[in-house]
Structures are given as C-alpha cells and as structure tokens.
Scaffold this motif. Structure first.
Motif: not given
Length: 165
Positions: A15, A85, A112, A114-115
């Motif tokens: 990602e 990361s 980010d 992930r967020k």
C-alpha cells in the motif's frame, strides 16, 4: 570509495507503493509539459546543507532537475511527500522533516495510508532568517475535498485517487 548505506525497507507494505504511484500518475500527467517533474521513490538528492548525505524521498516535485552531482539531484524540490510505514515513520517525522526544512523545501506532505490521512506542512521564515515547518492542514475522509498542493494550486489532487488501493 564512499559506501552508500541503504535502509532496509522490507517491512514496507505494498500500500505504501500504491500511494506513491497514485500520486506520481495523478500529478505527473498534469505537469508533463512544464519544467517541473514529479519524481517517485528511488530518486536521490544530495545537498551541501545536509553535509552531502544522500536523501531519497518517496515523492518530490522538482522544477530544477538539471542541477546534479553524479546521480543525485542537488536542486531543492518545491514539494516532498513521505508515505509512512512502521519502519520509516520516526525517520520521516523527525530527521527527514528537519532535513527538508533546513534545505528549503516549501511544502511537505506526511501521508499515512493506514489512517487515510495527509498532513500538509509549509515552510515559513522567522525574523532571524531561520525557517520552520508548521502544520497547515490535516486532510482525512471528512474534509477530503480540501486536498490540494499549496505550491501548485492549479494541479488537481484527489483524495480517493491518492488512496485508491
């Protein structure tokens, strides 16, 4: 002979690369006919302000790609993006951010995946001649329409396109 230390990024998720590639494609097609270039991961910079140490941003927009030292660019990019990361977050938020501020990068995105969040920092000057980054805006799903390159206001950036994984 100088030995170049390369950080092991084997803990980086795919990602991370998707976000980098999405940005390069999204912005690259818009600036292909200008003097500026959007450059993805792997392009290295070397600045005397950083004791000529090599820095490799995830993404940069550079309008001065003719200034080089061997295989490194020496021109200051107007914008840099680092995609966080687990392996790089501390480095990106601290040492790299300090380097970019010191050399005069105007706009710094900490992204980010992930967020699904982008922190946009701008470089400003103090009366004593030093510079500092300040958090201009944090972009999330809630205000995704506000995602915009400050230094390149005519370029369109899409939150959903950036985080298309």
């Amino acid at each position: 002979m100088d030995v170049l230390h390369i950080e092991d990024m084997s803990n980086t998720f795919i990602e991370h690369s998707f976000v980098i590639n999405n940005f390069v494609v999204m912005v690259g097609k818009q600036i292909k006919d200008s003097l500026c270039r959007v450059l993805g991961d792997g392009v290295q910079y070397q600045w005397h302000e950083n004791d000529n140490k090599i820095v490799i941003p995830d993404v940069s927009i550079n309008c001065n790609t003719k200034d080089r030292k061997n295989v490194s660019l020496t021109g200051i990019p107007r914008m840099v993006m680092e995609v966080l990361s687990d392996a790089t977050e501390k480095y990106d938020r601290n040492e790299k951010m300090d380097i970019y501020q010191k050399v005069g990068v105007s706009e710094y995105w900490i992204t980010d995946w992930r967020k699904k969040q982008v922190e946009i920092y701008l470089n400003d000057g103090r009366e004593d001649g030093t510079t500092y980054f300040y958090l201009y805006k944090t972009i999330t799903e809630a205000n995704k329409k506000d995602l915009q390159l400050v230094m390149f206001p005519n370029l369109k950036t899409g939150f959903d396109e950036l985080f298309n994984m």
